[in-house]
Design an enzyme around this catalytic site. Structure first.
Site, mmCIF file in Angstrom:
data_model
loop_
_atom_site.group_PDB
_atom_site.id
_atom_site.type_symbol
_atom_site.label_atom_id
_atom_site.label_comp_id
_atom_site.label_asym_id
_atom_site.label_seq_id
_atom_site.Cartn_x
_atom_site.Cartn_y
_atom_site.Cartn_z
ATOM 1 N N HIS A 60 4.490 5.282 1.802
ATOM 2 C CA HIS A 60 3.299 4.525 2.176
ATOM 3 C C HIS A 60 2.074 5.441 2.196
ATOM 4 O O HIS A 60 2.146 6.592 2.615
ATOM 5 C CB HIS A 60 3.488 3.887 3.554
ATOM 6 N N HIS A 61 0.940 4.916 1.722
ATOM 7 C CA HIS A 61 -0.311 5.673 1.732
ATOM 8 C C HIS A 61 -0.649 6.190 3.110
ATOM 9 O O HIS A 61 -1.155 7.312 3.260
ATOM 10 C CB HIS A 61 -1.464 4.788 1.236
ATOM 11 N N ALA A 62 -0.420 5.400 4.149
ATOM 12 C CA ALA A 62 -0.787 5.815 5.511
ATOM 13 C C ALA A 62 -0.019 7.070 5.908
ATOM 14 O O ALA A 62 -0.553 7.924 6.623
ATOM 15 C CB ALA A 62 -0.507 4.700 6.509
ATOM 16 N N ASP A 117 -1.108 10.089 2.663
ATOM 17 C CA ASP A 117 -2.472 10.606 2.575
ATOM 18 C C ASP A 117 -2.915 11.314 3.842
ATOM 19 O O ASP A 117 -3.582 12.335 3.767
ATOM 20 C CB ASP A 117 -3.444 9.467 2.240
ATOM 21 N N MET A 145 0.829 -1.208 0.000
ATOM 22 C CA MET A 145 0.000 0.000 0.000
ATOM 23 C C MET A 145 0.862 1.256 0.000
ATOM 24 O O MET A 145 0.744 2.126 0.855
ATOM 25 C CB MET A 145 -0.953 -0.014 1.204
#
Length: 153
Positions: free
Chosen positions: A145-147, A150, A25
Site C-alpha cells: 500500500h502507498h500509505a 511512501d 491505492m
C-alpha cells in the site's frame, strides 16, 4: 501486540482516504522466476523458501510489521501499530494457473490480484506465488500500500 503508535503523515493518510474498490491505492510488481533444477525427486517449494526468508528478515523490517489503528471517533488520522508476530501464510499466497498455464492466463490472474484491495486489519502488503506459468517458471506478484511504502521509504 506492541502498543507503540506512529502517526501517519497527511499524505499517507490521504492515500487511505482516496482508496475505494475502483481505485486501490497500492503499487504492484511482477517477477518471472526460473526455478532451480532439482536433483532430487522433491519439488522445489518457492513459497516455503520465501516465507522462511521473510521470517528471518522481518525483525529488521519494521515497516512490514505495521497495522493500521483507527483513532477514537475518527478525530485524527489513523495510526500505525507495530506488531510482534505476523502470520506470513496470510501474506504469502500461492495460486496455480489452470491447464497448461500461459501468459494470457497469467495476465488475467495478475490483473484480478492487482484490482483487489489489501486487508487493512493486516500489515498492508502481500506476495502471491503463481505456479504453472510454463515449465520451470513461476511468477512472484507483490503489492504494498502507498500509505505504508511512501511514508516509510
Amino acid at each position: 501486540m506492541s502498543k507503540r503508535l506512529r502517526s501517519l503523515s497527511g499524505l499517507d493518510a490521504g492515500f487511505l482516504y482516496l482508496e475505494s474498490a475502483g481505485t486501490p491505492m497500492h503499487v504492484g510488481s511482477v517477477m518471472l522466476i526460473e526455478l532451480p533444477k532439482s536433483r532430487s525427486k522433491k519439488k522445489y517449494d518457492f513459497q516455503a523458501e520465501l516465507i522462511q526468508h521473510l521470517q528471518d528478515r522481518l525483525p529488521r523490517a519494521a515497516a512490514l510489521r505495521r497495522v493500521l489503528k483507527e483513532t477514537p471517533l475518527d478525530l485524527a488520522h489513523p495510526m500505525w501499530v507495530d506488531v510482534e508476530q505476523i502470520d506470513l501464510k496470510k501474506h504469502v499466497l500461492k495460486k496455480t494457473l489452470a491447464g497448461n498455464g500461459g501468459l494470457h492466463k497469467l495476465h488475467t490472474l495478475t490483473g484480478k490480484l492487482h484490482a483487489s484491495m489489501l486487508n487493512r486489519s493486516l500489515p498492508m502488503w502481500q506476495f502471491v506465488v503463481i505456479e504453472n506459468v510454463e515449465p520451470g517458471v513461476i511468477e512472484l506478484y507483490s503489492k504494498i500500500h502507498h500509505a505504508l511504502l511512501d511514508g516509510q521509504g
